[in-house]
Design an enzyme around this catalytic site. Sequence first.
Site, PDB file in Angstrom:
ATOM      1  CE1 TYR A 139      -3.842  -2.295   0.565  1.00 49.92           C
ATOM      2  CE2 TYR A 139      -2.559  -3.199   2.374  1.00 49.92           C
ATOM      3  CZ  TYR A 139      -3.637  -3.278   1.514  1.00 49.92           C
ATOM      4  OH  TYR A 139      -4.506  -4.323   1.599  1.00 49.92           O
ATOM      5  CG  HIS A 163      -6.880   5.071   0.861  1.00 52.89           C
ATOM      6  ND1 HIS A 163      -7.654   6.209   0.988  1.00 52.89           N
ATOM      7  CD2 HIS A 163      -7.592   4.088   1.473  1.00 52.89           C
ATOM      8  CE1 HIS A 163      -8.773   5.914   1.646  1.00 52.89           C
ATOM      9  NE2 HIS A 163      -8.759   4.641   1.960  1.00 52.89           N
ATOM     10  CG  PHE A 210      -5.413  -2.472   7.537  1.00 52.27           C
ATOM     11  CD1 PHE A 210      -4.932  -2.387   6.245  1.00 52.27           C
ATOM     12  CD2 PHE A 210      -4.907  -3.448   8.364  1.00 52.27           C
ATOM     13  CE1 PHE A 210      -3.966  -3.268   5.778  1.00 52.27           C
ATOM     14  CE2 PHE A 210      -3.946  -4.348   7.918  1.00 52.27           C
ATOM     15  CZ  PHE A 210      -3.477  -4.248   6.622  1.00 52.27           C
ATOM     16  CG  ASN A 256     -12.041   0.387   6.763  1.00 51.05           C
ATOM     17  OD1 ASN A 256     -11.432   1.112   5.990  1.00 51.05           O
ATOM     18  ND2 ASN A 256     -12.773  -0.616   6.356  1.00 51.05           N
TER      19      ASN A 256
END
Length: 196
Positions: free
Chosen positions: A17, A22, A67, A69
Amino acid sequence: MTDPFLLVGLGNPGREYKDNRHNVGFMAIDRLVVRLNARGMKLQSKAIVVTATYEERKLILAKPQTFMNLSGQSVQGLAHFYKVPLTNLMVLSDDLDIPFGTIRIRASGGAGGQRGMASTIERLGTRDFPRLRIGIGRPPGRMDPAAYVLQDFPKDEANLLSDVLDHAADAALEFVVKGLNASMNKFNGSAIENEK
């Protein structure tokens, strides 16, 4: 000594990632770590945390490792542990509704579909905390936004990204030293020009 400042960049942990759109919040924190020569990396409240001093102010720089969320867990834990008033908290994140190369600072607001911001609002129990949103632009055509944010920046944007991150770091430090209104007045609406 004045109250410390907590600057939290949102992103996803893991090498796959690292360069995603993001993760631009993480990238902005990394830029601040280098610029401030921050030291003493540790894992605390499910976040990678380093501390720094800037113009006699203590800064806690954090990248939640939960992460996206669940980012609010780290933000809440760190704000509580360091006794940071919410006026001294700034959350840095990506934003689909802002063009690439533009940053926007706000005193409060909704999550705008950003799940890390939604988690932070939920855990803090308020929408009233400063945030610095780094524009990543809208996905092309009918592309799913969830897929778009997990893509790496394309080459033309990647070439400008360093300037964008410098811009975001400047804005965050302006917030620390001169306050929210000064940083909003100076940095909102300004953009890095795409020199093609």
